[in-house]
Design a protein around this motif. Structure first.
Motif, mmCIF file in Angstrom:
data_model
loop_
_atom_site.group_PDB
_atom_site.id
_atom_site.type_symbol
_atom_site.label_atom_id
_atom_site.label_comp_id
_atom_site.label_asym_id
_atom_site.label_seq_id
_atom_site.Cartn_x
_atom_site.Cartn_y
_atom_site.Cartn_z
ATOM 1 N N GLN A 1 4.016 -2.422 19.174
ATOM 2 C CA GLN A 1 5.130 -2.027 18.328
ATOM 3 C C GLN A 1 5.499 -3.159 17.364
ATOM 4 O OE1 GLN A 1 8.549 -0.131 20.081
ATOM 5 N NE2 GLN A 1 7.322 0.706 21.744
ATOM 6 N N SER A 2 5.516 -4.385 17.894
ATOM 7 C CA SER A 2 5.865 -5.494 17.000
ATOM 8 C C SER A 2 4.749 -5.697 15.981
ATOM 9 C CB SER A 2 6.126 -6.767 17.804
ATOM 10 O OG SER A 2 4.931 -7.466 18.047
ATOM 11 N N CYS A 3 3.543 -5.409 16.399
ATOM 12 C CA CYS A 3 2.415 -5.536 15.480
ATOM 13 C C CYS A 3 2.550 -4.542 14.339
ATOM 14 C CB CYS A 3 1.105 -5.299 16.254
ATOM 15 S SG CYS A 3 -0.375 -5.662 15.312
ATOM 16 N N MET A 4 2.973 -3.327 14.665
ATOM 17 C CA MET A 4 3.122 -2.320 13.613
ATOM 18 C C MET A 4 4.199 -2.735 12.620
ATOM 19 S SD MET A 4 2.495 1.487 15.098
ATOM 20 C CE MET A 4 2.796 1.472 16.833
ATOM 21 N N ASP A 5 5.269 -3.366 13.135
ATOM 22 C CA ASP A 5 6.310 -3.842 12.225
ATOM 23 C C ASP A 5 5.730 -4.874 11.260
ATOM 24 O OD1 ASP A 5 8.841 -3.853 14.841
ATOM 25 O OD2 ASP A 5 8.229 -2.286 13.418
ATOM 26 N N ASP A 6 4.967 -5.826 11.819
ATOM 27 C CA ASP A 6 4.379 -6.856 10.962
ATOM 28 C C ASP A 6 3.430 -6.252 9.938
ATOM 29 O OD1 ASP A 6 4.093 -9.337 13.633
ATOM 30 O OD2 ASP A 6 5.721 -8.889 12.229
ATOM 31 N N TRP A 7 2.654 -5.267 10.371
ATOM 32 C CA TRP A 7 1.679 -4.629 9.482
ATOM 33 C C TRP A 7 2.380 -4.021 8.265
ATOM 34 C CZ3 TRP A 7 -3.083 -4.341 7.981
ATOM 35 C CH2 TRP A 7 -3.632 -3.173 7.427
ATOM 36 N N ALA A 8 3.569 -3.516 8.517
ATOM 37 C CA ALA A 8 4.259 -2.838 7.425
ATOM 38 C C ALA A 8 4.808 -3.815 6.396
ATOM 39 C CB ALA A 8 5.387 -1.975 7.982
ATOM 40 N N ARG A 9 5.045 -5.068 6.793
ATOM 41 C CA ARG A 9 5.704 -5.933 5.818
ATOM 42 C C ARG A 9 4.952 -7.218 5.492
ATOM 43 N NH1 ARG A 9 9.940 -6.805 10.366
ATOM 44 N NH2 ARG A 9 8.731 -8.222 11.661
ATOM 45 N N ASP A 10 3.988 -7.627 6.311
ATOM 46 C CA ASP A 10 3.310 -8.898 6.043
ATOM 47 C C ASP A 10 2.293 -8.766 4.911
ATOM 48 O OD1 ASP A 10 2.995 -10.289 9.425
ATOM 49 O OD2 ASP A 10 4.679 -10.094 8.039
ATOM 50 N N ALA A 11 1.875 -9.938 4.379
ATOM 51 C CA ALA A 11 0.767 -9.959 3.422
ATOM 52 C C ALA A 11 -0.526 -9.793 4.206
ATOM 53 C CB ALA A 11 0.762 -11.289 2.679
ATOM 54 N N ILE A 12 -1.376 -8.911 3.749
ATOM 55 C CA ILE A 12 -2.596 -8.613 4.498
ATOM 56 C C ILE A 12 -3.774 -9.365 3.893
ATOM 57 C CG2 ILE A 12 -4.175 -6.785 5.197
ATOM 58 C CD1 ILE A 12 -1.811 -4.871 5.005
ATOM 59 N N VAL A 13 -4.439 -10.170 4.705
ATOM 60 C CA VAL A 13 -5.653 -10.849 4.244
ATOM 61 C C VAL A 13 -6.804 -10.479 5.178
ATOM 62 C CG1 VAL A 13 -4.409 -12.762 3.183
ATOM 63 C CG2 VAL A 13 -5.191 -12.946 5.542
ATOM 64 N N PRO A 14 -8.020 -10.487 4.664
ATOM 65 C CA PRO A 14 -9.154 -10.036 5.479
ATOM 66 C C PRO A 14 -9.666 -11.124 6.428
ATOM 67 C CG PRO A 14 -9.898 -10.587 3.271
ATOM 68 C CD PRO A 14 -8.419 -10.797 3.281
ATOM 69 N N SER A 15 -10.035 -10.724 7.636
ATOM 70 C CA SER A 15 -10.681 -11.633 8.562
ATOM 71 C C SER A 15 -12.133 -11.816 8.121
ATOM 72 C CB SER A 15 -10.640 -11.036 9.971
ATOM 73 O OG SER A 15 -11.664 -11.590 10.766
ATOM 74 N N VAL A 16 -12.673 -13.006 8.286
ATOM 75 C CA VAL A 16 -14.068 -13.199 7.889
ATOM 76 C C VAL A 16 -15.011 -13.018 9.073
ATOM 77 C CG1 VAL A 16 -13.868 -15.710 8.115
ATOM 78 C CG2 VAL A 16 -15.737 -14.728 6.836
ATOM 79 N N ILE A 17 -14.599 -13.560 10.240
ATOM 80 C CA ILE A 17 -15.488 -13.464 11.395
ATOM 81 C C ILE A 17 -15.703 -12.020 11.801
ATOM 82 C CG2 ILE A 17 -15.497 -13.864 13.881
ATOM 83 C CD1 ILE A 17 -16.678 -16.054 12.279
ATOM 84 N N HIS A 18 -14.715 -11.174 11.515
ATOM 85 C CA HIS A 18 -14.842 -9.785 11.944
ATOM 86 C C HIS A 18 -15.191 -8.863 10.785
ATOM 87 C CE1 HIS A 18 -13.506 -11.012 15.882
ATOM 88 N NE2 HIS A 18 -12.592 -11.733 15.283
ATOM 89 N N GLY A 19 -15.946 -9.362 9.858
ATOM 90 C CA GLY A 19 -16.623 -8.504 8.902
ATOM 91 C C GLY A 19 -15.851 -8.017 7.706
ATOM 92 N N ALA A 20 -14.625 -8.492 7.493
ATOM 93 C CA ALA A 20 -13.876 -7.911 6.385
ATOM 94 C C ALA A 20 -14.042 -8.697 5.096
ATOM 95 C CB ALA A 20 -12.397 -7.800 6.747
ATOM 96 N N ALA A 21 -13.973 -10.022 5.197
ATOM 97 C CA ALA A 21 -13.889 -10.815 3.978
ATOM 98 C C ALA A 21 -15.224 -11.102 3.321
ATOM 99 C CB ALA A 21 -13.184 -12.138 4.275
ATOM 100 N N ALA A 22 -16.277 -11.163 4.113
ATOM 101 C CA ALA A 22 -17.537 -11.624 3.549
ATOM 102 C C ALA A 22 -18.703 -10.848 4.134
ATOM 103 C CB ALA A 22 -17.725 -13.116 3.855
#
Lengths: 302, 279, 499
Positions: free
Chosen positions: C440-461
């Motif tokens: 639940q706290s994660c969902m709150d953060d997701w709604a308002r934080d700046a989202i950046v891609p993880s690199v180790i898990h395939g998003a950024a590169a």
């Protein structure tokens, strides 16, 4: 005349019967080797195959990668320890068991059973056994046992210590395969006629000299056979590393087959992966050529 | 007196080594009887506080998420038995040909065949898949069996060739003079003498094919036909591993090959004795 | 007790899903008609005829009161019972269907789903998606082609030869972001832009996520979940004992480490046997010393790797390792957490899948969480998506699968079991309350934080860069050579970006 015809007919039959095997090997081994070699010179570095020729560029890139050089070094160390260790331990156990021991069958089974396990199972259990533990949590595995026996000074970091690394993997591999070497040597020892040893004893030779000058030379074919089998397992070693240590700190447990896997299926550098495959094949040829020369010479003698 | 001292020393060394071989088995067995909360690298030597069969039950029958191993044992057996038998017979025939009915150039072909043992299998996955697809065998158990048979040819041929080379040439010559043909000699002389050779080859092939993971995972993507080693790998989660279930599964998978070595071990030894691996 | 409550909710949810599942409406003809007529009447366009034919045939396979239609131009007698699909599905059908493939009009077939979710919560989540799918499309046989191995380590080696050979699974798991580059999507995958519009996903997924997912201007997968990489887990009992509070920056972090240094407790637990965990830690450190835009720029070439922030990050990592457990290379991140269990470890930095481990070991009562020091307001995200291979053998079945994955019902059912959060932004507070407290706290953060891609898990590169990045950090652990590591990182970027 009839005999000639019959012999020729049988020769043709021989060729026909061998043909399917030969064809299968031609395609599934040599065809693939040729393809892999070609790929190592190609520009295939994405998922979509690209067979355009780019010379030795892949080879240069691979050899310039520090990780690759570390894996080569590791492979050398591992092969030496694994093959040497298995041969020596296997021979020693065979010599001991050859002496009309009670419960020989039991000991033999105990030494032989690891052969039934896959490298993955071996890797999992030895990962635990050689986990050194830490100051906060206390020792674990073998280190814990050593401590309890008062041999604490023998503790090491095993595969967490970059200076040891692959040596720990060799310990597990020797555990798995030395039983096979023992079985071979035991069979070989049993095959040496007692008269030969008796004759040497009568001539005044000590037990040690008998082993050195009578037994060992007669066991040479077995040693070669074991060298081949162990050597090829060593060059292809992969499952054990994956299950036991992963690449290890500073890649001290990494091996070429593991690096090839990552290059090919994660980084999609199929060309570079093929380079490593070719290098492993060359390594294998270096191993098998002396054996073949030796074996052919033997046949010529007979 | 000296001899007895020496012999006790002998036994002591044998026992010390036996401990080296048995320690891992102890860890494997005790861990498989623990529950997940109890599984702990630092407590690996302690026997389970509470004996739990949960790990075995989940390894075999788990219907939570991934299916347990029970189904896949059947697949492995369906795959291993034909593959072992075919590759062994092929090896026997080839070995027979290379020792007693050679033809010009046979030696070279034998050496080239032997080389096939040495390729790293990871490097040929892609062409293998393509060839199998071309033959319509991809994704089938038959395709897996044929793959194992083909890659088993070098080692089985090697073993039988070595073994048959110990059969005295005079026996062969006598039969040929009697007018026996290729098939006749094989049937009447070679085959009856082959038992020890088959012992070695069957056991060796059974073990390697049963323990194979790579081909099984690549060729049989449909879980309904996957061999048990692939299913065993899937017992591990992708994020964290439940070690007790994983190890219980590994022990179960090792049972058939262990049984083969325990029960047939002496035939294996006899086969080796009879020259099957003399080099 | 908590588990009992969530089980009840699961059952309720399953019942609710089943009831809702029949996507479409039956229609009994009152006069002789052709499919074209019906399409015109119901949808206003004769082009929808094949969609109706397919939907009816699928239904007919499980319920023989429905008509079996054998030709598109068939004239149907009065009293024939047809199944009219939902308009979104029908539109998607038209977008996907190749008119040369007459076999697609007859329903049934398989859906081969490739993934690396084999046990525990992940497998249960996948099974929940399957259950939803089956309730809507009972005529389809689902083949669960899953192969274990973290981050698809083994799965990728299995699926790539198949893709090259032209025989891919119908759909398979893929990390959102640049990992798709490794699958040469222009050649092997079907772009999903049209489906995004039809199913409204381009409006319901957050803009940052959509940016993350775009490659070469197209969408290639449908995200089912979101995981967070930059989480600091801490042992509440140890913190209480020593009067500590979760650190908000690296100075506070190292102060805690110093305080715990000689107490027999390891300040920061690390397990690197998987070869990626420390690289994961490093990406979080990078996110903490650089601004979100600077961090994103590292992967696009806008931020040079010679940036002093990278140097600082390497120094921080070096210092962290001084306080870590000495046996870190003997442990994967999960076995290293045995320190937590024994109360000998104070902090651990790992993605939020760790929460599932804490629950399974029943120590979640003594674990607290906070953003990695310096990353408050930043959400380093990774996501699992499902793709649509061009040569899927059962393309129409894939449409329904992607729809389920992108739907609210599918995402809630999946994520509650998996331990991640839905990617959609339209989760109501009542639905949110069904998730565990961390989520639940994660969902709150997701709604308002700046989202950046993880690199180790395939998003950024792309993956080749990820491998180089990981290799460099792993070597750095042993050489401790900041300058050398930074140069290697610069070289890796150069190789990847082609500059």
């Amino acid at each position: 005349m009839v005999m000639w015809f019959k012999r020729k007919h049988d020769q043709i039959l021989s060729i026909l019967l061998v043909f399917p095997s030969a064809l299968a090997i031609l395609v599934f081994v040599y065809g693939f080797i040729v393809l892999t070699t070609y790929v190592s010179f190609s520009n295939w570095n994405k998922l979509v195959p690209d067979y355009s020729f780019i010379g030795a560029a892949n080879y240069l890139r691979v050899f310039q990668n520090p990780r690759f050089l570390i894996t080569l070094r590791n492979l050398g160390v591992f092969t030496g320890l694994f093959v040497g260790g298995s041969l020596i331990l296997g021979f020693l156990l065979a010599v001991l068991l050859d002496r009309r021991i009670k419960a020989e069958g039991l000991f033999r089974t105990i030494y032989l059973y690891p052969l039934a396990l896959s490298f993955i199972v071996t890797g999992v259990v030895w990962r635990w056994l050689l986990n050194p533990g830490s100051p906060q949590m206390g020792s674990a595995g073998i280190n814990l046992l050593l401590e309890k026996m008062g041999l604490g000074f023998l503790k090491t970091g095993w595969y967490t210590d970059p200076r040891i690394g692959i040596i720990a993997v060799a310990v597990a591999a020797v555990w798995q395969m030395s039983g096979y070497v023992m079985a071979m040597y035991l069979a070989g020892l049993r095959g040496i006629p007692e008269e030969l040893r008796e004759a040497a004893r009568v001539d005044g030779a000590s037990e040690f000299q008998i082993y050195r000058f009578v037994v060992l030379p007669l066991l040479r074919p077995i040693t070669f056979g074991a060298l081949i089998v162990l050597g090829h397992i060593s060059l292809k070693i992969y499952d054990l590393v994956v299950a036991m240590t992963g690449p290890g700190p500073g890649y001290s447990c990494d091996v070429p087959a593991y690096f090839m896997w990552e290059l090919t299926f994660r980084a999609n550098r199929f060309g570079q992966g093929a380079v490593i495959a070719c290098i492993l094949l060359i390594g294998v040829s270096l191993l098998i050529l002396p054996y073949l020369r030796y074996s052919l010479r033997r046949e010529a003698k007979i | 007196m000296k001899i007895r001292l020496f012999r006790s020393f002998l036994y002591i060394i044998l026992v010390i080594f036996a401990i080296y071989y048995l320690l891992p088995l102890y860890v494997l067995v005790t861990t498989s009887f623990k529950s997940f909360e109890e599984v702990n690298v630092y407590a690996m030597w302690s026997p389970p506080k509470k004996l739990s069969f949960e790990a075995f039950r989940r390894a075999l029958f788990s219907k939570w998420g991934y299916q347990g191993l029970a189904n896949n044992f059947k697949n492995s057996i369906i795959m291993v038995i034909p593959a072992t038998i075919f590759s062994s017979f092929l090896g026997s025939i080839n070995g027979y040909i290379f020792t007693h009915w050679t033809f010009p150039g046979a030696n070279i072909i034998f050496i080239l065949m032997l080389f096939g043992m040495f390729i790293p299998y990871q490097s040929i996955l892609i062409p293998l898949v393509q060839v199998l697809r071309f033959l319509g065998l991809f994704g089938t158990i038959s395709g897996l069996v044929i793959t194992h048979v083909i890659y088993g040819i070098p080692i089985t041929t090697l073993i039988f060739r070595n073994y048959y080379s110990t059969i005295p040439k005079e026996l062969m010559e006598a039969a040929k003079i009697d007018g026996a043909s290729f098939v006749g000699v094989y049937r009447r002389i070679i085959l009856p003498l082959s038992l020890p050779g088959f012992a070695v080859v069957l056991i060796w092939q059974f073990t390697s094919i049963w323990n194979d993971f790579l081909f099984g995972a690549t060729i049989a993507l449909d879980p309904a036909i996957q061999p048990v080693t692939v299913a065993l790998n899937n017992l591990a989660g992708s994020y964290f591993v439940e070690w007790n279930v994983q190890i219980a599964g590994a022990l179960l998978v090792a049972m058939p090959t262990l049984a083969v070595y325990l029960v047939l071990g002496k035939y294996f030894m006899r086969g080796l004795l009879a020259g099957a691996l003399k080099g | 007790m908590k588990q009992k409550v969530s089980w009840m909710l699961v059952v309720l949810l399953a019942v609710g899903l089943l009831g809702w599942a029949q996507v479409g409406t039956p229609l009994v003809l009152d006069k002789v008609s052709s499919l074209a007529d019906i399409a015109l009447t119901v949808f206003g366009d004769t082009a929808y005829a094949p969609a109706i034919m397919r939907a009816t045939n699928s239904k007919a396979l499980v319920d023989n009161t429905f008509a079996r239609i054998s030709r598109l131009d068939e004239i149907l007698p009065a009293g024939s019972k047809l199944w009219i699909p939902e308009e979104t599905w029908a539109k998607a059908f038209l977008a996907v269907w190749d008119p040369n493939r007459v076999e697609d009009l007859f329903g049934g077939g398989k859906l081969v789903v490739g993934s690396w979710w084999t046990t525990g919560g992940e497998a249960e989540g996948l099974e929940a998606l399957f259950a939803t799918y089956r309730s809507r499309y009972p005529d389809v046989l689902i083949v669960n082609a899953t192969v274990a191995g973290g981050a698809g380590f083994i799965f990728k080696a299995i699926v790539k030869p198949r893709i090259i050979a032209g025989d891919p699974p119908d759909t398979f798991q893929l990390h959102a972001g640049l990992e798709v580059e490794g699958y040469s999507p222009e050649t092997y995958l079907r772009p999903l832009d049209d489906l995004y519009t039809i199913f409204g996903w381009d409006k319901v997924f957050p803009a940052d996520l959509l940016d993350l997912m775009r490659y070469e201007g197209h969408y290639w997968g449908v995200p089912v979940n979101i995981h967070r990489s930059n989480v600091l887990w801490y042992n509440k009992e140890i913190f209480a004992q020593y009067g500590l509070t979760p650190p908000t920056n690296w100075d506070e972090f190292f102060a805690i480490c110093e305080k715990l240094k000689n107490t027999g407790i390891v300040p920061i637990i690390i397990g690197n046997a998987g070869g990626w965990e420390v690289a994961h830690l490093f990406e979080d450190i990078l996110a903490s010393v650089l601004s979100p835009d600077e961090y994103r720029g590292l992967w696009t070439g806008e931020t040079p790797w010679t940036h002093p922030g990278v140097t600082k990050a390497l120094e921080i990592l070096k210092r962290i390792m001084d306080y870590a457990n000495v046996d870190y290379s003997a442990h994967t991140w999960d076995t290293a957490l045995d320190y937590f269990v024994a109360n000998k470890g104070a902090m651990h930095i790992m993605g939020d899948w760790a929460w599932g481990w804490f629950m399974a070991k029943q120590i979640d009562y003594k674990v607290g969480w906070a953003p990695v020091p310096g990353t408050k307001g930043i959400f380093v995200a990774l996501s699992d998506t499902f793709t649509f291979p061009k040569r899927a053998a059962n393309p129409i079945n894939v449409i329904g699968w992607l729809e389920v994955c992108g739907s609210k019902e599918g995402q809630i059912a999946f994520n509650m079991r998996k331990g991640s959060i839905p990617a959609r932004t339209d989760i109501t507070p009542a639905e949110k309350a069904q998730f565990n407290p961390y989520l639940q706290s994660c969902m709150d953060d997701w709604a308002r934080d700046a989202i950046v891609p993880s690199v180790i898990h395939g998003a950024a590169a792309p993956e080749s860069w990820v491998v180089d990045f990981k290799d460099t950090i792993n070597l750095f652990l042993v050489t401790k050579d900041v300058k050398g590591a930074q140069e290697a990182l610069v070289a890796a970027a150069k190789t990847a970006l082609g500059k």
